[in-house]
Design a protein around this motif. Structure first.
Motif, mmCIF file in Angstrom:
data_model
loop_
_atom_site.group_PDB
_atom_site.id
_atom_site.type_symbol
_atom_site.label_atom_id
_atom_site.label_comp_id
_atom_site.label_asym_id
_atom_site.label_seq_id
_atom_site.Cartn_x
_atom_site.Cartn_y
_atom_site.Cartn_z
ATOM 1 N N LYS A 73 -21.560 4.569 -22.350
ATOM 2 C CA LYS A 73 -22.251 3.617 -21.474
ATOM 3 C C LYS A 73 -23.709 3.454 -21.883
ATOM 4 O O LYS A 73 -24.233 2.341 -21.932
ATOM 5 N N LEU A 75 -25.097 4.024 -24.829
ATOM 6 C CA LEU A 75 -25.197 3.328 -26.116
ATOM 7 C C LEU A 75 -24.922 1.836 -25.962
ATOM 8 O O LEU A 75 -25.589 1.009 -26.593
ATOM 9 N N ALA A 76 -23.956 1.479 -25.130
ATOM 10 C CA ALA A 76 -23.652 0.060 -24.899
ATOM 11 C C ALA A 76 -24.839 -0.632 -24.233
ATOM 12 O O ALA A 76 -25.193 -1.758 -24.593
ATOM 13 N N LYS A 77 -25.464 0.036 -23.279
ATOM 14 C CA LYS A 77 -26.636 -0.529 -22.606
ATOM 15 C C LYS A 77 -27.780 -0.726 -23.602
ATOM 16 O O LYS A 77 -28.438 -1.772 -23.603
ATOM 17 N N GLN A 78 -28.024 0.268 -24.448
ATOM 18 C CA GLN A 78 -29.075 0.146 -25.456
ATOM 19 C C GLN A 78 -28.786 -1.006 -26.409
ATOM 20 O O GLN A 78 -29.695 -1.753 -26.784
ATOM 21 N N LYS A 79 -27.536 -1.172 -26.786
ATOM 22 C CA LYS A 79 -27.156 -2.261 -27.690
ATOM 23 C C LYS A 79 -27.406 -3.614 -27.028
ATOM 24 O O LYS A 79 -27.913 -4.544 -27.656
ATOM 25 N N LEU A 80 -27.070 -3.738 -25.748
ATOM 26 C CA LEU A 80 -27.299 -4.976 -25.017
ATOM 27 C C LEU A 80 -28.789 -5.278 -24.912
ATOM 28 O O LEU A 80 -29.216 -6.413 -25.124
ATOM 29 N N ARG A 82 -31.174 -4.363 -26.920
ATOM 30 C CA ARG A 82 -31.656 -4.804 -28.236
ATOM 31 C C ARG A 82 -31.234 -6.234 -28.535
ATOM 32 O O ARG A 82 -32.014 -7.025 -29.066
ATOM 33 N N ALA A 83 -30.002 -6.595 -28.184
ATOM 34 C CA ALA A 83 -29.512 -7.952 -28.436
ATOM 35 C C ALA A 83 -30.302 -8.969 -27.614
ATOM 36 O O ALA A 83 -30.682 -10.030 -28.128
ATOM 37 N N ARG A 85 -33.351 -8.609 -26.479
ATOM 38 C CA ARG A 85 -34.703 -8.631 -27.046
ATOM 39 C C ARG A 85 -34.744 -9.509 -28.295
ATOM 40 O O ARG A 85 -35.656 -10.329 -28.464
ATOM 41 N N ARG A 86 -33.749 -9.350 -29.178
ATOM 42 C CA ARG A 86 -33.690 -10.184 -30.389
ATOM 43 C C ARG A 86 -33.531 -11.654 -30.040
ATOM 44 O O ARG A 86 -34.164 -12.523 -30.636
#
Length: 100
Positions: A73, A75-80, A82-83, A85-86
């Motif tokens: 959970k 890691l998925a939140k961190q990935k979201l 970052r996405a 932000r990009r």
């Protein structure tokens, strides 16, 4: 995960452990931790370097097994994050190019 650990235990059983490790040189019991050393001397703790390694591996797998869902959970939140932000940076960049 547990199946992979069992395979590693099989490999571990083929390894030779010597008294030349740094921990073994510092401890008569072959274990660096004084708490573990006292447990060994009382006959309660691991009696060899191999057992110490096995115990560390088991503790790691137990911890990962208990906390894996939380880690996924996070890691998925961190990935979201970052996405998003990009995407915002790209949108701002495109907006600034149109204005010039």
């Amino acid at each position: 995960l547990r199946a992979a650990l069992e395979r590693h235990y099989g490999v571990l059983s083929t390894k030779l452990f010597s008294g030349a490790s740094t921990d073994a040189l510092q401890s008569k019991a072959g274990i660096g931790s004084r708490a573990l050393e006292s447990e060994v001397l009382r006959g309660r703790g691991p009696s060899s370097d191999r057992e110490v390694v096995e115990n560390v591996m088991r503790d790691m797998v137990d911890h990962l097994s208990e906390h894996w869902a939380d880690e996924v959970k996070m890691l998925a939140k961190q990935k979201l994050v970052r996405a998003v932000r990009r995407a915002r940076m790209l949108q701002a960049f495109r907006g600034s190019r149109r204005e010039s």
